[in-house]
Design a protein around this motif. Structure first.
Motif, PDB file in Angstrom:
ATOM      1  N   THR A  36       0.811  -1.220   0.000  1.00 34.51           N
ATOM      2  CA  THR A  36       0.000   0.000   0.000  1.00 34.51           C
ATOM      3  C   THR A  36       0.845   1.271   0.000  1.00 34.51           C
ATOM      4  OG1 THR A  36      -0.065  -0.028   2.428  1.00 34.51           O
ATOM      5  CG2 THR A  36      -1.836  -1.184   1.252  1.00 34.51           C
ATOM      6  N   GLY A  37       2.166   1.121   0.108  1.00 30.65           N
ATOM      7  CA  GLY A  37       3.053   2.278   0.193  1.00 30.65           C
ATOM      8  C   GLY A  37       3.381   2.666   1.616  1.00 30.65           C
ATOM      9  N   GLU A  38       2.726   2.039   2.577  1.00 31.51           N
ATOM     10  CA  GLU A  38       2.969   2.341   3.992  1.00 31.51           C
ATOM     11  C   GLU A  38       4.313   1.751   4.422  1.00 31.51           C
ATOM     12  OE1 GLU A  38       0.794   1.503   8.338  1.00 31.51           O
ATOM     13  OE2 GLU A  38       0.088   0.541   6.491  1.00 31.51           O
ATOM     14  N   ARG A  39       5.003   2.463   5.319  1.00 26.88           N
ATOM     15  CA  ARG A  39       6.259   1.977   5.890  1.00 26.88           C
ATOM     16  C   ARG A  39       5.956   1.385   7.263  1.00 26.88           C
ATOM     17  NH1 ARG A  39      10.880   5.273   3.915  1.00 26.88           N
ATOM     18  NH2 ARG A  39      11.710   5.179   6.014  1.00 26.88           N
ATOM     19  N   LEU A  40       6.186   0.078   7.408  1.00 26.25           N
ATOM     20  CA  LEU A  40       5.849  -0.604   8.648  1.00 26.25           C
ATOM     21  C   LEU A  40       7.066  -0.672   9.562  1.00 26.25           C
ATOM     22  CD1 LEU A  40       3.873  -3.620   7.119  1.00 26.25           C
ATOM     23  CD2 LEU A  40       2.964  -1.451   7.942  1.00 26.25           C
ATOM     24  N   PRO A  41       7.014  -0.045  10.751  1.00 34.78           N
ATOM     25  CA  PRO A  41       8.113  -0.180  11.699  1.00 34.78           C
ATOM     26  C   PRO A  41       8.122  -1.581  12.312  1.00 34.78           C
ATOM     27  CG  PRO A  41       6.341   1.118  12.662  1.00 34.78           C
ATOM     28  CD  PRO A  41       5.944   0.845  11.245  1.00 34.78           C
ATOM     29  N   VAL A  42       9.280  -2.219  12.342  1.00 39.24           N
ATOM     30  CA  VAL A  42       9.388  -3.579  12.867  1.00 39.24           C
ATOM     31  C   VAL A  42      10.635  -3.712  13.733  1.00 39.24           C
ATOM     32  CG1 VAL A  42       8.146  -4.635  10.918  1.00 39.24           C
ATOM     33  CG2 VAL A  42      10.631  -4.359  10.802  1.00 39.24           C
ATOM     34  N   LEU A  43      10.617  -4.720  14.606  1.00 31.26           N
ATOM     35  CA  LEU A  43      11.790  -5.125  15.378  1.00 31.26           C
ATOM     36  C   LEU A  43      12.184  -6.519  14.889  1.00 31.26           C
ATOM     37  CD1 LEU A  43      10.938  -3.939  19.001  1.00 31.26           C
ATOM     38  CD2 LEU A  43      12.568  -2.939  17.417  1.00 31.26           C
ATOM     39  N   VAL A  44      13.437  -6.677  14.495  1.00 32.39           N
ATOM     40  CA  VAL A  44      13.884  -7.910  13.858  1.00 32.39           C
ATOM     41  C   VAL A  44      14.908  -8.617  14.741  1.00 32.39           C
ATOM     42  CG1 VAL A  44      15.026  -8.887  11.839  1.00 32.39           C
ATOM     43  CG2 VAL A  44      13.469  -6.961  11.574  1.00 32.39           C
TER      44      VAL A  44
END
Length: 433
Positions: free
Chosen positions: A102-110
């Protein structure tokens, strides 16, 4: 061949109960994926696919883990994440961002761990991806509240000081602010330039205002035993925002130069990082910059220079073999057409090259010098005057040349209303036999 637990077996028969291992894996509240040691994805759960808006056959065997990250995330993965994982065998809690369909930037912890066989050889990487959206929102709200509390506290303290001793408070605040900004400004610049065999170097930085952070920057560092990278530039805007961009630029250019020392490639990487980070903001952030690589030849007393420009004033080249005051003494190294760095998603940059003979000097500068006002009619100092001034100098070695330009800036005084950075690289003058 019987599929292993970390390769995608394709459709499987319906589970006997709702708590089957496969269903727990696919519907876990966090993302799971497994990759080969080169990063190729061999298995990924439905949770992560749904969050990214991807289908399994688009990913498994076709993409690497780094392909799921933003441009800045891929750069961080290559320069930090992957090397640390290789050394330690595991890594956790790394904050990254993943672009969704969708173009959204998803913040994640990896978090990731290396699986080894019985002989201790690494065979695959297992990675867990946690949704950090709520955590980021909580941290931002916490920061806002803390900022508001700090502002309220500072306002109360300021009001009290003003009531007690207004003049003393004003002077003390100004002194503290000036000292703090000076320390922060110096933190954005190299403490000192390195010693380069076969090359003389000098630099100078002038703040236009002691109570306003600038965005000019420069650096010089070794790529290997024979090549040295350098850059100089100017960030749009002033204040803490410009300082933050300056810090990002310095670390990005350093990492990019080690990854690929080609100056155009380094500027292209910086453009992608800046546009990815600031391109969508109401007030976009961009910069002008010159990036180059110099390779001295101490035996011949010369140095080869390759550089590229992104919207920056051209470098000034001074030849020791020409008499002072003659047109051949000083000239600009042409790099026309280079675009601003970070302003557009696809920018082109102009490359140039030259060879410094014995005693020659290359001077890089920011536009605080050439846009200084020299009279009440706001006449600018401009490139032509700088060329003539430098060409008239009896000694064009980096240190005397930079000292002469610094003295010129002081002479211009209040006409210099922008920060100015200088970086000079020169080959030593040949000793007479």
């Amino acid at each position: 061949m019987t599929p292993t637990p970390d390769t995608d077996p394709g459709p499987s028969p319906p589970p006997r109960d709702s708590d089957s291992a496969e269903e727990l894996y696919e519907s876990a509240p966090c993302g799971f994926l497994s990759t080969t040691m080169d990063g190729t994805i061999t298995k990924i759960n439905r949770t992560l696919l749904d969050r990214l808006g991807l289908e399994r056959d688009e990913v498994v065997g076709r993409r690497r883990f780094a392909d799921l990250l933003t441009v800045g995330g891929r750069l961080y993965h290559e320069t930090h994440f992957a090397p640390l994982l290789s050394m330690r065998g595991e890594i956790s809690g790394i904050a990254l961002e993943m672009p969704a369909a969708t173009g959204e930037r998803l913040p994640v912890l990896v978090s990731a761990t290396v699986k080894r066989d019985r002989d201790g050889n690494p065979v695959l990487i297992r990675t867990t991806v946690f949704d950090a959206s709520d955590r980021r929102a909580y941290e931002e709200e916490l920061l806002r509240r803390r900022t508001a509390a700090d502002q309220a506290r500072h306002q109360a303290e300021a009001a009290l000081r003003e009531a007690e001793e207004a003049r003393a408070r004003s002077e003390a605040d100004r002194t503290r602010l000036t000292d703090a900004l000076a320390v922060l400004q110096q933190a954005l610049l190299p403490t000192e330039l390195p010693t380069v065999p076969g090359l003389d170097v000098a630099s100078y930085y002038r703040m236009a205002s002691p109570d306003r952070l600038g965005g000019d920057f420069y650096d010089l560092f070794a790529l290997d035993a024979h090549r040295w990278a350098f850059f100089l530039g100017d960030v749009s805007g002033k204040g803490p925002g410009a300082a933050a961009v300056t810090s990002l630029i310095r670390y990005t250019l350093r990492a990019a130069a080690f990854h690929d020392p080609d100056p155009v490639s380094a500027l292209t990487t910086l453009n992608a990082v800046l546009y990815d980070r600031y391109g969508g903001e109401t007030v976009p952030r961009y910069c002008t910059a010159v990036v180059g690589v110099v390779e001295p030849d101490p035996e011949r007393g010369s140095a080869t220079v390759r550089l590229a420009s992104g919207g920056h004033p051209p470098a000034l080249l001074l030849r020791a073999g020409r008499p002072a005051g003659t047109p051949e003494r000083a000239g600009y190294l042409s790099t026309p057409g280079g675009m601003l760095v970070g302003a557009l998603p696809d920018a082109s940059f102009t490359a140039g090259a030259t060879t410094l003979g014995p005693g020659d000097t290359l001077l890089l500068y920011t536009d605080g010098l050439t846009e200084a006002r020299i009279d009440a009619e706001h006449t600018l100092y401009d490139d032509e005057r700088l060329r003539d001034f430098a060409g008239d100098q009896a000694c064009i070695a980096p240190r005397p040349l930079v000292a002469a330009v610094a003295a010129l800036l002081e002479k211009l005084g209040d006409g210099v209303d922008d920060d100015t950075a200088l970086l000079a690289l020169g080959t030593p003058t040949a000793s007479p036999s």
